[in-house]
Design a protein around this motif. Structure first.
Motif, PDB file in Angstrom:
ATOM      1  N   THR A 112       0.866  -1.177   0.000  1.00  0.00           N
ATOM      2  CA  THR A 112       0.000   0.000   0.000  1.00  0.00           C
ATOM      3  C   THR A 112       0.900   1.223   0.000  1.00  0.00           C
ATOM      4  O   THR A 112       1.799   1.346   0.833  1.00  0.00           O
ATOM      5  N   ALA A 113       0.646   2.141  -0.925  1.00  0.00           N
ATOM      6  CA  ALA A 113       1.460   3.350  -1.030  1.00  0.00           C
ATOM      7  C   ALA A 113       0.836   4.459  -0.204  1.00  0.00           C
ATOM      8  O   ALA A 113      -0.381   4.664  -0.226  1.00  0.00           O
ATOM      9  N   PHE A 114       1.659   5.150   0.549  1.00  0.00           N
ATOM     10  CA  PHE A 114       1.212   6.286   1.335  1.00  0.00           C
ATOM     11  C   PHE A 114       2.061   7.487   0.955  1.00  0.00           C
ATOM     12  O   PHE A 114       3.265   7.369   0.769  1.00  0.00           O
ATOM     13  N   ARG A 115       1.435   8.618   0.870  1.00  0.00           N
ATOM     14  CA  ARG A 115       2.170   9.867   0.653  1.00  0.00           C
ATOM     15  C   ARG A 115       1.852  10.757   1.839  1.00  0.00           C
ATOM     16  O   ARG A 115       0.700  11.126   2.069  1.00  0.00           O
ATOM     17  N   ILE A 116       2.853  11.110   2.586  1.00  0.00           N
ATOM     18  CA  ILE A 116       2.667  11.911   3.778  1.00  0.00           C
ATOM     19  C   ILE A 116       2.926  13.365   3.408  1.00  0.00           C
ATOM     20  O   ILE A 116       3.980  13.718   2.882  1.00  0.00           O
TER      21      ILE A 116
END
Length: 180
Positions: A112-116
């Motif tokens: 799962t890709a997360f962009r903070i």
């Protein structure tokens, strides 16, 4: 009986030695070198130095060329080694996956890709634009066609486009300011 002198083989009596050295020194003049002789010796010495100097200079010049070429060869060998190590690294599957993750943002299946996004960061529109730009309402192909067919208005400090051969340049009338 009379006394006889004893003679030794190879020994010359003293009286004849003195006469022999006087006769030799009387016939020889002392060695004197004139200005012409000194000039001739100096010329010979200069000629010898000239004949020796050119090969010596060539020798040292060639030695420096050889040293420079050897340094260049070693630098090229280091560069070849670096390029070969880069090539093996680029062919590695792990390196390709790592670069795909870093540069392209590719994720593996099941991840799962997360962009903070930092809430303290604000977008500053003044850096890239003044905020007064209007979004065009036309489709993209019309905007493209209009950007090609319609000339842009010249601003201050901009030059007019050059006149091509066969075109007649238009000359704008010069407005004169009234003299006060």
């Amino acid at each position: 009986m009379a006394k006889q002198k004893k003679t030794h083989k190879g020994i010359v009596p003293v009286s004849s030695r003195e006469r022999a050295s006087e006769s030799v020194s009387a016939t020889r003049a002392p060695f004197q070198l004139g200005a012409v002789g000194i000039g001739a010796i100096a010329l010979v010495i200069l000629l010898i130095l000239f004949v020796i100097a050119i090969p010596v200079r060539n020798y040292f010049q060639l030695r420096s060329d050889i040293a420079q070429t050897e340094a260049s060869i070693s630098a090229k060998e280091k560069q070849i080694d670096q390029l070969e190590s880069d090539l093996t690294r680029y062919q590695s599957e792990a390196y390709i996956r790592e670069q795909a993750r870093l540069r392209l943002g590719v994720i593996e299946p099941g991840e799962t890709a997360f962009r903070i996004v930092d809430p303290a960061l604000r977008t500053d529109t003044s850096v890239t634009s003044d905020g007064t730009e209007v979004e065009p309402l036309d489709p993209w192909y019309e905007n493209l066609w209009n950007s090609v067919t319609e000339p842009e208005a010249l601003g201050e400090g901009e030059l007019e486009p050059p006149v091509l051969e066969g075109e007649v340049p238009t000359i704008a009338p010069i407005e004169e300011e009234p003299v006060q």
